[in-house]
Write a protein that holds these residues in place. Structure first.
Motif, PDB file in Angstrom:
ATOM      1  N   GLN A  84      65.892  12.942  44.566  1.00 53.55           N
ATOM      2  CA  GLN A  84      65.629  13.928  45.620  1.00 53.55           C
ATOM      3  C   GLN A  84      65.865  15.350  45.126  1.00 53.55           C
ATOM      4  O   GLN A  84      65.079  16.261  45.414  1.00 53.55           O
ATOM      5  CB  GLN A  84      66.520  13.620  46.829  1.00 53.55           C
ATOM      6  N   MET A  85      66.938  15.544  44.360  1.00 53.49           N
ATOM      7  CA  MET A  85      67.210  16.872  43.821  1.00 53.49           C
ATOM      8  C   MET A  85      66.125  17.286  42.826  1.00 53.49           C
ATOM      9  O   MET A  85      65.713  18.454  42.781  1.00 53.49           O
ATOM     10  CB  MET A  85      68.577  16.888  43.142  1.00 53.49           C
ATOM     11  N   GLY A  86      65.631  16.337  42.045  1.00 48.65           N
ATOM     12  CA  GLY A  86      64.544  16.639  41.118  1.00 48.65           C
ATOM     13  C   GLY A  86      63.288  17.088  41.837  1.00 48.65           C
ATOM     14  O   GLY A  86      62.609  18.033  41.405  1.00 48.65           O
ATOM     15  N   PHE A  87      62.983  16.440  42.949  1.00 45.96           N
ATOM     16  CA  PHE A  87      61.816  16.846  43.736  1.00 45.96           C
ATOM     17  C   PHE A  87      62.036  18.219  44.370  1.00 45.96           C
ATOM     18  O   PHE A  87      61.134  19.061  44.392  1.00 45.96           O
ATOM     19  CB  PHE A  87      61.524  15.813  44.832  1.00 45.96           C
ATOM     20  N   GLY A  97      67.185   9.009  37.698  1.00 48.70           N
ATOM     21  CA  GLY A  97      66.583   9.554  38.908  1.00 48.70           C
ATOM     22  C   GLY A  97      65.816  10.836  38.643  1.00 48.70           C
ATOM     23  O   GLY A  97      64.704  11.029  39.142  1.00 48.70           O
ATOM     24  N   ARG A  98      66.420  11.720  37.844  1.00 49.34           N
ATOM     25  CA  ARG A  98      65.735  12.972  37.505  1.00 49.34           C
ATOM     26  C   ARG A  98      64.462  12.699  36.696  1.00 49.34           C
ATOM     27  O   ARG A  98      63.428  13.344  36.890  1.00 49.34           O
ATOM     28  CB  ARG A  98      66.670  13.890  36.722  1.00 49.34           C
ATOM     29  N   ASP A  99      64.549  11.740  35.782  1.00 48.91           N
ATOM     30  CA  ASP A  99      63.390  11.399  34.963  1.00 48.91           C
ATOM     31  C   ASP A  99      62.265  10.818  35.814  1.00 48.91           C
ATOM     32  O   ASP A  99      61.088  11.147  35.619  1.00 48.91           O
ATOM     33  CB  ASP A  99      63.800  10.382  33.891  1.00 48.91           C
ATOM     34  N   ALA A 100      62.614   9.968  36.776  1.00 51.23           N
ATOM     35  CA  ALA A 100      61.594   9.379  37.655  1.00 51.23           C
ATOM     36  C   ALA A 100      60.894  10.469  38.462  1.00 51.23           C
ATOM     37  O   ALA A 100      59.664  10.451  38.627  1.00 51.23           O
ATOM     38  CB  ALA A 100      62.235   8.349  38.585  1.00 51.23           C
ATOM     39  N   ALA A 101      61.680  11.433  38.973  1.00 48.26           N
ATOM     40  CA  ALA A 101      61.083  12.522  39.742  1.00 48.26           C
ATOM     41  C   ALA A 101      60.141  13.349  38.870  1.00 48.26           C
ATOM     42  O   ALA A 101      59.013  13.677  39.284  1.00 48.26           O
ATOM     43  CB  ALA A 101      62.183  13.414  40.323  1.00 48.26           C
ATOM     44  N   ALA A 102      60.581  13.689  37.660  1.00 47.61           N
ATOM     45  CA  ALA A 102      59.749  14.506  36.772  1.00 47.61           C
ATOM     46  C   ALA A 102      58.458  13.773  36.396  1.00 47.61           C
ATOM     47  O   ALA A 102      57.379  14.379  36.332  1.00 47.61           O
ATOM     48  CB  ALA A 102      60.535  14.855  35.504  1.00 47.61           C
TER      49      ALA A 102
END
Length: 336
Positions: free
Chosen positions: A85-88, A298-303
């Motif tokens: 969520q933070m990545g998005f 999680g960050r990688d999935a968002a990116a």
């Protein structure tokens, strides 16, 4: 004067979802030419006029992403969802997060609702069982990534990303062998679930290479199961001197059960969890665990998903990020 046609009216006339109509209005390359023609024909028949000013007010953010999680009560999945969520958010996308509580029927309802509300894409850690929700996503023609669990085999449509669970099982079991453990069990995880088999595979490989018979105790991935099994092992299986756990929740339950039974972790019994949630470093004795770095994942999935949205380049069908073992007192004993 008659009622003005809406996107919902167009979707009904064209036989597609509301989100597909929205994608056509945004000139999205994700919509097939035949579907675009179908929607444009419906708009012409209904004299539909797109109010771009109103749409701009509704969508002040760059877009809306759906995040569907099978069990938000589990800290592992909670950390993943928060990081994604933070990545998005950093890229201007709002996130709708839903917990399906391992219920595929609820999952299908959640997917329908997200599509109806016009999400640009979906990331899903799916519940096991009925996978018809993925057919709804395919009809909506929006990007969708499966993460952590692969339920729909069509990875050419729904790319899959996870962690190298097999290697994690190997690292944990090899560590216990090198620490001097002789009879190592694998504890927890529901039988025949792909995620259980993945985490158990590395354990089985090392046990076979060492010429040792595996000892497997399946069960719910919960603290309660871990506590009860620790009490059982202390009472009925004194020959077992170490365990690789399906998850940290199981391992933390075993830590409690062994404390109750008076078993010294790291000395009489060596224990390794899986996931390395924050609590592993805070309990006593500190719990060894396979670190999956869920925040990074999680960050990688968002990116990855945002790149798909921005460029139209679909991610690889399948990929796995590396894991590492973090050894602490529950397997090392008292360090001198």
């Amino acid at each position: 004067m008659g009622r003005r046609a809406t996107i919902r009216d167009v979707a009904r006339r064209a036989g597609v979802s509301k989100s597909t109509v929205s994608l056509v209005l945004q000139d999205s390359p994700l919509v097939r030419d035949s579907t675009r023609a179908q929607v444009e024909a419906a708009m012409a028949e209904l004299d539909y006029v797109y109010n771009r000013a109103a749409a701009g007010l509704r969508g002040a953010a760059k877009g809306l992403v759906g995040l569907v999680i099978n069990d938000l009560r589990n800290p592992f999945f909670t950390e993943f969802a928060a990081s994604a969520q933070m990545g998005f958010a950093e890229r201007g996308f709002a996130t709708v997060i839903a917990n399906t509580d391992e219920d595929p029927v609820l999952q299908a309802q959640v997917i329908d609702s997200m599509i109806e509300h016009g999400v640009s894409a979906i990331v899903i850690s799916p519940a096991y069982g009925d996978a018809t929700g993925f057919d709804r996503i395919a009809r909506a023609a929006i990007p969708c990534m499966q993460v952590l669990r692969r339920v729909d085999p069509r990875t050419e449509l729904f790319p899959f990303a996870s962690l190298d669970y097999g290697e994690g099982g190997r690292l944990a079991t090899r560590h216990l062998v090198e620490a001097g453990a002789r009879n190592i069990a694998f504890v927890g995880g529901l039988e025949d679930r792909p995620i259980t088999l993945e985490r158990m595979a590395g354990y089985a490989d090392v046990m076979a290479a060492e010429g040792r018979a595996p000892r497997v105790f399946p069960g719910r991935p919960s603290r309660g199961f871990g506590r009860e099994l620790a009490l059982e092992l202390a009472r009925a299986h004194p020959e077992i001197d170490a365990a690789v756990c399906f998850s940290d929740l199981v391992a933390l339950g075993m830590l409690s059960g062994f404390a109750e039974a008076g078993v010294a972790l790291g000395e009489t019994f060596r224990l390794v969890g899986f996931d390395d949630i924050e609590e592993c470093s805070l309990v006593f004795p500190q719990l060894s665990s396979v670190r999956c770095d869920t925040a990074r994942f999680g960050r990688d999935a968002a990116a990855t998903l945002l790149d798909w949205i921005d460029t139209g380049r679909r991610p690889p069908d399948s990929r796995r990020l590396p894991v590492e073992l973090v050894a602490r007192r529950s397997s090392l004993g008292v360090t001198r």
